[in-house]
Design a protein around this motif. Structure first.
Motif, mmCIF file in Angstrom:
data_model
loop_
_atom_site.group_PDB
_atom_site.id
_atom_site.type_symbol
_atom_site.label_atom_id
_atom_site.label_comp_id
_atom_site.label_asym_id
_atom_site.label_seq_id
_atom_site.Cartn_x
_atom_site.Cartn_y
_atom_site.Cartn_z
ATOM 1 N N SER A 1 -1.544 6.810 -2.484
ATOM 2 C CA SER A 1 -1.748 6.221 -3.632
ATOM 3 C C SER A 1 -1.852 7.035 -4.567
ATOM 4 C CB SER A 1 -3.343 5.741 -3.082
ATOM 5 O OG SER A 1 -3.172 4.570 -3.870
ATOM 6 N N VAL B 1 -2.331 -0.020 -3.728
ATOM 7 C CA VAL B 1 -3.690 -0.352 -2.417
ATOM 8 C C VAL B 1 -3.983 -0.182 -1.271
ATOM 9 C CG1 VAL B 1 -4.551 -2.183 -2.097
ATOM 10 C CG2 VAL B 1 -3.834 -2.319 -4.445
ATOM 11 N N SER C 1 -6.633 1.639 0.878
ATOM 12 C CA SER C 1 -6.911 0.723 1.218
ATOM 13 C C SER C 1 -7.099 1.670 2.762
ATOM 14 C CB SER C 1 -6.323 0.020 1.848
ATOM 15 O OG SER C 1 -6.685 -1.176 0.710
ATOM 16 N N THR D 1 -9.419 -0.216 -6.401
ATOM 17 C CA THR D 1 -8.827 -0.838 -6.071
ATOM 18 C C THR D 1 -8.646 -2.190 -7.119
ATOM 19 O OG1 THR D 1 -9.403 -0.192 -3.350
ATOM 20 C CG2 THR D 1 -8.564 -2.587 -4.409
ATOM 21 N N ILE E 1 -5.193 -3.966 -8.737
ATOM 22 C CA ILE E 1 -5.271 -5.276 -8.345
ATOM 23 C C ILE E 1 -4.954 -5.645 -9.774
ATOM 24 C CG2 ILE E 1 -6.344 -7.555 -8.149
ATOM 25 C CD1 ILE E 1 -7.449 -6.024 -5.415
#
Length: 170
Positions: free
Chosen positions: A79, A126, A130, A143, A147
């Protein structure tokens, strides 16, 4: 022509191009255009650094994906690297300028490609965050930031389409 002759011809043409560019930049210095000389080398330097940063991040992601098969890679690392790679590509859009020699304005098509690449990277970040169980307290903030950047990428992509001319169907 054989394949080797074609390769040698392409290498000679590339070498000639680089010599021409070097002579153009050297001529700026010899003619006393120190600002132009400095800008030319600066553009090449910044372009090379951006290219190296992007390639290093891609290599890091590749190595992590190799480790992922052996279950040693962490999704949080994937990530972070994906987010960094997305940020590098998005930063290339910020000045709407393509570095190198000669520096020039990014075309809408090139802007769209950079924004689409950044978008894929942010989406991958993302997805990886997750999958990670390590982001318990900070997961919503991470997140949300990603986003937000995904939305900024869509905005950049849409702005490139707005400026393009499309043939009308009659």
């Amino acid at each position: 022509h054989s394949v080797n002759e074609r390769i040698l011809t392409e290498e000679a043409a590339e070498d000639t191009f680089h010599r021409v560019v070097f002579r153009e930049i050297e001529t700026k210095y010899l003619n006393g255009d120190f600002a132009g000389w400095q800008e030319a080398w600066g553009g090449i330097f910044v372009g090379a650094l951006r290219c190296m940063a992007s390639r290093c991040m891609c290599l890091s992601l590749y190595l992590l994906h190799l480790q992922r098969d052996s279950k040693t890679a962490k999704d949080s690392e994937v990530s972070e690297l994906s987010e960094s790679l997305g940020t590098i590509h998005y930063a290339m859009l910020s000045g709407s300028q393509m570095y190198g020699y000669p520096m020039h304005i990014l075309t809408p098509f090139r802007k769209r490609l950079l924004a689409e690449t950044a978008l894929v990277c942010f989406k991958n970040a993302v997805d990886a965050s997750s999958n990670s169980g390590e982001l318990s307290d900070n997961e919503d903030q991470v997140t949300w930031d990603l986003i937000f950047m995904i939305g900024k990428c869509y905005e950049k992509i849409a702005s490139t389409y707005k400026r393009e001319q499309f043939p009308s169907s009659a």
